[in-house]
Design a protein around this motif. Structure first.
Motif, PDB file in Angstrom:
ATOM      1  N   LEU A   1       0.690   6.567  -6.818  1.00 38.56           N
ATOM      2  CA  LEU A   1      -0.378   7.232  -7.230  1.00 38.56           C
ATOM      3  C   LEU A   1      -0.214   8.943  -6.764  1.00 38.56           C
ATOM      4  O   LEU A   1      -0.694   9.772  -7.815  1.00 38.56           O
ATOM      5  N   THR A  34       0.820  -1.289   0.060  1.00 44.55           N
ATOM      6  CA  THR A  34       0.051  -0.035  -0.026  1.00 44.55           C
ATOM      7  C   THR A  34       0.920   1.232   0.049  1.00 44.55           C
ATOM      8  O   THR A  34       0.544   2.257  -0.491  1.00 44.55           O
ATOM      9  N   LYS A  79     -15.411   2.085  -5.958  1.00 42.93           N
ATOM     10  CA  LYS A  79     -15.331   1.714  -4.346  1.00 42.93           C
ATOM     11  C   LYS A  79     -15.665   0.250  -4.100  1.00 42.93           C
ATOM     12  O   LYS A  79     -14.985  -0.497  -3.341  1.00 42.93           O
ATOM     13  N   MET A  94     -14.889  -6.650  -4.762  1.00 44.02           N
ATOM     14  CA  MET A  94     -15.573  -6.635  -3.326  1.00 44.02           C
ATOM     15  C   MET A  94     -16.915  -7.339  -3.723  1.00 44.02           C
ATOM     16  O   MET A  94     -17.580  -6.697  -4.785  1.00 44.02           O
ATOM     17  N   PHE A  99      -3.375  10.902  -2.106  1.00 48.60           N
ATOM     18  CA  PHE A  99      -4.686  11.098  -2.415  1.00 48.60           C
ATOM     19  C   PHE A  99      -5.825  11.126  -1.441  1.00 48.60           C
ATOM     20  O   PHE A  99      -6.647  11.798  -1.598  1.00 48.60           O
ATOM     21  N   CYS A 109     -12.840   4.887   0.759  1.00 45.09           N
ATOM     22  CA  CYS A 109     -11.696   4.671  -0.201  1.00 45.09           C
ATOM     23  C   CYS A 109     -12.005   3.819  -1.342  1.00 45.09           C
ATOM     24  O   CYS A 109     -12.370   2.706  -0.935  1.00 45.09           O
ATOM     25  N   SER A 110     -11.510   4.324  -2.498  1.00 47.42           N
ATOM     26  CA  SER A 110     -11.767   3.009  -3.676  1.00 47.42           C
ATOM     27  C   SER A 110     -10.550   2.120  -3.330  1.00 47.42           C
ATOM     28  O   SER A 110      -9.688   2.210  -2.284  1.00 47.42           O
ATOM     29  N   LEU A 111     -10.634   0.805  -3.948  1.00 48.23           N
ATOM     30  CA  LEU A 111      -9.800  -0.276  -3.830  1.00 48.23           C
ATOM     31  C   LEU A 111      -8.462  -0.128  -4.696  1.00 48.23           C
ATOM     32  O   LEU A 111      -8.535   0.449  -5.639  1.00 48.23           O
ATOM     33  N   ILE A 112      -7.328  -0.828  -4.037  1.00 44.30           N
ATOM     34  CA  ILE A 112      -6.404  -1.196  -5.103  1.00 44.30           C
ATOM     35  C   ILE A 112      -6.469  -2.506  -5.574  1.00 44.30           C
ATOM     36  O   ILE A 112      -6.809  -3.315  -5.001  1.00 44.30           O
ATOM     37  N   HIS A 120     -10.727  -0.210  -8.357  1.00 41.64           N
ATOM     38  CA  HIS A 120      -9.975   0.889  -9.261  1.00 41.64           C
ATOM     39  C   HIS A 120      -8.688   0.709  -9.589  1.00 41.64           C
ATOM     40  O   HIS A 120      -7.501   1.189  -9.163  1.00 41.64           O
ATOM     41  N   LEU A 178     -11.805   3.674   6.031  1.00 44.07           N
ATOM     42  CA  LEU A 178     -11.469   2.478   4.962  1.00 44.07           C
ATOM     43  C   LEU A 178     -12.521   2.546   3.887  1.00 44.07           C
ATOM     44  O   LEU A 178     -12.313   2.529   2.534  1.00 44.07           O
ATOM     45  N   TYR A 179     -14.006   2.464   4.168  1.00 39.80           N
ATOM     46  CA  TYR A 179     -14.859   2.196   3.368  1.00 39.80           C
ATOM     47  C   TYR A 179     -15.373   3.557   2.559  1.00 39.80           C
ATOM     48  O   TYR A 179     -15.977   3.494   1.513  1.00 39.80           O
ATOM     49  N   ARG A 184     -11.976   2.129  10.097  1.00 41.76           N
ATOM     50  CA  ARG A 184     -10.692   2.642  10.712  1.00 41.76           C
ATOM     51  C   ARG A 184     -10.456   3.996   9.759  1.00 41.76           C
ATOM     52  O   ARG A 184     -10.676   3.997   8.580  1.00 41.76           O
ATOM     53  N   CYS A 240     -13.638   7.584  -6.566  1.00 40.63           N
ATOM     54  CA  CYS A 240     -12.533   7.130  -6.034  1.00 40.63           C
ATOM     55  C   CYS A 240     -12.476   7.439  -4.357  1.00 40.63           C
ATOM     56  O   CYS A 240     -11.793   6.631  -3.736  1.00 40.63           O
ATOM     57  N   PHE A 241     -13.035   8.278  -3.963  1.00 39.31           N
ATOM     58  CA  PHE A 241     -13.646   8.618  -2.738  1.00 39.31           C
ATOM     59  C   PHE A 241     -15.085   8.904  -2.509  1.00 39.31           C
ATOM     60  O   PHE A 241     -15.551   9.328  -3.457  1.00 39.31           O
TER      61      PHE A 241
HETATM   62  C1  LIG Z   1      -7.694   2.534   2.058  1.00 39.58           C
HETATM   63  C2  LIG Z   1      -6.196   1.960   1.783  1.00 39.58           C
HETATM   64  C3  LIG Z   1      -5.192   2.783   2.303  1.00 39.58           C
HETATM   65  C4  LIG Z   1      -6.233   0.438   2.738  1.00 39.58           C
HETATM   66  O1  LIG Z   1      -5.077  -0.222   2.511  1.00 39.58           O
HETATM   67  P1  LIG Z   1      -4.574  -1.072   3.736  1.00 39.58           P
HETATM   68  O2  LIG Z   1      -4.622  -0.325   4.721  1.00 39.58           O
HETATM   69  O3  LIG Z   1      -2.923  -1.407   3.148  1.00 39.58           O
HETATM   70  O4  LIG Z   1      -5.322  -2.319   3.816  1.00 39.58           O
HETATM   71  P2  LIG Z   1      -5.126  -3.645   3.352  1.00 39.58           P
HETATM   72  O5  LIG Z   1      -4.771  -3.915   1.970  1.00 39.58           O
HETATM   73  O6  LIG Z   1      -4.338  -4.226   4.558  1.00 39.58           O
HETATM   74  O7  LIG Z   1      -6.338  -4.403   3.497  1.00 39.58           O
HETATM   75  C5  LIG Z   1      -6.973  -4.827   4.889  1.00 39.58           C
HETATM   76  C6  LIG Z   1      -8.478  -5.132   4.753  1.00 39.58           C
HETATM   77  O8  LIG Z   1      -9.273  -4.191   4.194  1.00 39.58           O
HETATM   78  C7  LIG Z   1      -9.861  -4.431   2.904  1.00 39.58           C
HETATM   79  N1  LIG Z   1      -9.632  -3.106   2.260  1.00 39.58           N
HETATM   80  C8  LIG Z   1      -8.687  -2.564   1.817  1.00 39.58           C
HETATM   81  N2  LIG Z   1      -9.125  -1.631   1.222  1.00 39.58           N
HETATM   82  C9  LIG Z   1     -10.331  -1.337   1.153  1.00 39.58           C
HETATM   83  C10 LIG Z   1     -11.153  -0.328   0.816  1.00 39.58           C
HETATM   84  N3  LIG Z   1     -10.648   0.869   0.227  1.00 39.58           N
HETATM   85  N4  LIG Z   1     -12.689  -0.422   0.920  1.00 39.58           N
HETATM   86  C11 LIG Z   1     -12.980  -1.524   1.697  1.00 39.58           C
HETATM   87  N5  LIG Z   1     -12.126  -2.501   1.979  1.00 39.58           N
HETATM   88  C12 LIG Z   1     -10.839  -2.520   1.823  1.00 39.58           C
HETATM   89  C13 LIG Z   1      -8.738  -5.558   2.480  1.00 39.58           C
HETATM   90  O9  LIG Z   1      -9.654  -6.492   1.583  1.00 39.58           O
HETATM   91  C14 LIG Z   1      -8.497  -6.223   3.573  1.00 39.58           C
HETATM   92  O10 LIG Z   1      -9.663  -7.248   4.010  1.00 39.58           O
HETATM   93  P3  LIG Z   1      -9.379  -8.409   4.466  1.00 39.58           P
HETATM   94  O11 LIG Z   1      -8.426  -8.484   5.802  1.00 39.58           O
HETATM   95  O12 LIG Z   1     -10.690  -9.089   4.729  1.00 39.58           O
HETATM   96  O13 LIG Z   1      -8.624  -9.352   3.391  1.00 39.58           O
HETATM   97  C15 LIG Z   1      -5.999   1.654   0.435  1.00 39.58           C
HETATM   98  O14 LIG Z   1      -7.141   0.772  -0.112  1.00 39.58           O
HETATM   99  C16 LIG Z   1      -5.895   2.750  -0.594  1.00 39.58           C
HETATM  100  O15 LIG Z   1      -5.142   3.431  -0.439  1.00 39.58           O
HETATM  101  N6  LIG Z   1      -6.923   3.103  -1.421  1.00 39.58           N
HETATM  102  C17 LIG Z   1      -7.175   4.453  -2.084  1.00 39.58           C
HETATM  103  C18 LIG Z   1      -6.565   4.005  -3.508  1.00 39.58           C
HETATM  104  C19 LIG Z   1      -6.185   5.483  -4.081  1.00 39.58           C
HETATM  105  O16 LIG Z   1      -6.163   6.461  -3.777  1.00 39.58           O
HETATM  106  N7  LIG Z   1      -6.588   5.441  -5.581  1.00 39.58           N
HETATM  107  C20 LIG Z   1      -6.643   6.606  -6.354  1.00 39.58           C
HETATM  108  C21 LIG Z   1      -7.428   7.559  -6.146  1.00 39.58           C
HETATM  109  S1  LIG Z   1      -7.450   9.096  -6.988  1.00 39.58           S
END
Ligand SMILES: CC(C)(COP(=O)(O)OP(=O)(O)OC[C@H]1O[C@@H](n2cnc3c(N)ncnc32)[C@H](O)[C@@H]1OP(=O)(O)O)[C@@H](O)C(=O)NCCC(=O)NCCS
Length: 390
Positions: free
Chosen positions: A131, A124, A334, A188, A147, A212-215, A338, A209-210, A201, A290-291
């Motif tokens: 990104l 991450t 979401k 998802m 972001f 944010c979009s996914l990686i 993404h 967490l919810y 969180r 994306c959010f």
């Molecule tokens: C939000 C974010 C920081 C979480 O990453 P992380 O803290 O490393 O989370 P992890 O990868 O360790 O995942 C932990 C758990 O949360 C879940 N999870 C991770 N991201 C999630 C999200 N965005 N929404 C819902 N669930 C998510 C995972 O599936 C995992 O579930 P599991 O334990 O059941 O397998 C990351 O998803 C992120 O950076 N998203 C934004 C991406 C972005 O900025 N895109 C460009 C937009 S302009």
């Protein structure tokens, strides 16, 4: 009938979105291309496709550049002129514009356009850094803003100006996870509750967490041709009747507003004018969530509601399947995920399914006009397309 067709989509493909372990981007793109070819048996890809445009954001993920030629090779389009476009998360929205230029100029009659990104094999922290390259280096990245941080600034500004609530942000997540649970290709697959979203969180307050979009890993593609040639390939084409693209300052700190994206408003104006359409004409839309705050701002920038009323629109269920204007029936960024370069044409894939009656459990009844809204970075690029059932 509204809007003269600019180009017609005769087929589309999408890989599974998710953690696609052990696959390279090129293999994921080949999966999407295969679906597009299989859907269109009257097309001979090697003979008919005269150009390929591929949206792809970053070489850093796989240490692989030269994406156009790589994807052409793996999609079975060796020797076809192939070009990569880059506009951050709007890379394949920009590829779609380039493909439209190619068809309209008559340089190519049949074009494949798509996008791809392989992200999940990186941590991450690495992904966040790659990104962030789509933001301003000296005044944003250098100071450590990411972001989630930039969109959190928009969210707090929106809350301050209009009274938008954390519950309304969470309502976007609940809706899109519900839609994602109906899409077998979504990253998802499970529904979430408002309580799950609100108690998740904090990533960058008020975004949790919810919010944010996914990686995600994934690829998407479309096959376009001139409207007069479309029936040669399919009885059910989807016409693109409006296209708009605009840019804004790379740094968010120089923008005229934190609660609206000027590039999206300008691109929407162009697309609506070209399509001879109004926001009320849209039956289904895929917007760049994306959010969660980005989806609320998108409703307002696209004219689906007045500025400041986006939170209420989602809270009342108007943008849920069965509502007045379903938004992100695919699950959106979401829940579907993404994979940044693949997102723009991935949105168009969902609209193609909707307007050809192939969206299965997510089908919006009698959908005739669709819209896609694809944003790069914090809004320095926006591309909007409007589609009509053929
Ligand atoms: C939000 C974010 C920081 C979480 O990453 P992380 O803290 O490393 O989370 P992890 O990868 O360790 O995942 C932990 C758990 O949360 C879940 N999870 C991770 N991201 C999630 C999200 N965005 N929404 C819902 N669930 C998510 C995972 O599936 C995992 O579930 P599991 O334990 O059941 O397998 C990351 O998803 C992120 O950076 N998203 C934004 C991406 C972005 O900025 N895109 C460009 C937009 S302009």
């Amino acid at each position: 009938m509204k809007g003269k067709p600019l180009v017609s989509i005769v087929s589309a493909g999408l890989s599974k979105f998710g953690k696609l372990e052990g696959l390279y981007a090129r293999e994921i793109f080949a999966e999407a291309a295969k679906e597009a070819f299989d859907r269109c048996p009257k097309l001979d890809p090697k003979k008919d496709i005269q150009a390929l445009f591929v949206g792809h954001m970053g070489e850093s993920y796989e240490h692989q550049g030269h994406t156009g030629a790589t994807m052409a090779d793996w999609a079975g389009l060796l020797h076809v002129p192939a070009t990569r476009t880059e506009a951050a998360c709007a890379s394949s929205g920009a590829a779609l514009r380039a493909a439209i230029y190619a068809v309209l100029s008559s340089l190519a009659d049949v074009v494949m356009v798509g996008g791809v990104e392989k992200m999940t094999h990186r941590s991450t922290a690495e992904v966040t850094e790659y990104l962030a390259m789509a933001s301003d280096y000296p005044f944003e990245q250098w100071h450590g803003i990411t972001f989630p941080g930039l969109f959190a600034l928009m969210a707090t500004a929106h809350m301050h100006k209009y009274g938008t609530t954390e519950k309304q942000l969470a309502a976007v997540a609940v809706k899109n996870h519900y839609h994602g649970s109906l899409n077998p290709k979504s990253h998802m697959q499970k529904e979430i509750t408002l309580e799950n979203a609100l108690s998740s969180r904090v990533i960058a307050w008020p975004l949790k967490l919810y919010d944010c979009s996914l990686i995600t890993d994934g690829a998407s593609c479309l096959i376009l041709t001139k409207p007069e040639l479309a029936k040669k390939y399919t009885d059910t084409p989807v016409h693109i009747i409006g296209s708009g693209q605009a840019s804004d300052t790379i740094g968010m700190y120089e923008r005229e507003s934190f609660t609206s994206l000027t590039a999206a408003r300008l691109a929407a104006k162009k697309a609506y004018e070209m399509a001879d359409a109004k926001p009320e004409d849209i039956d289904v839309a895929e917007v760049h969530d994306c959010f969660t705050i980005a989806e609320i701002i998108a409703y307002e920038d696209l004219g689906f509601c007045k500025p400041g009323e986006g939170g209420q629109l989602v809270e009342k269920g108007e943008t849920k399947l069965g509502g007045r204007l379903p938004v992100n029936t695919s699950g959106g960024l979401k829940a579907k995920g993404h994979p940044v370069g693949a997102t723009g044409t991935g949105q168009a894939y969902e609209i193609f399914l909707q307007l050809t009656g192939q969206a299965d459990k997510r089908q919006v009844k009698s959908a005739e006009i669709g819209l896609t809204h694809n944003v790069g970075g914090s809004g320095a690029t926006a591309t909007i397309h409007i589609y009509r059932r053929g």
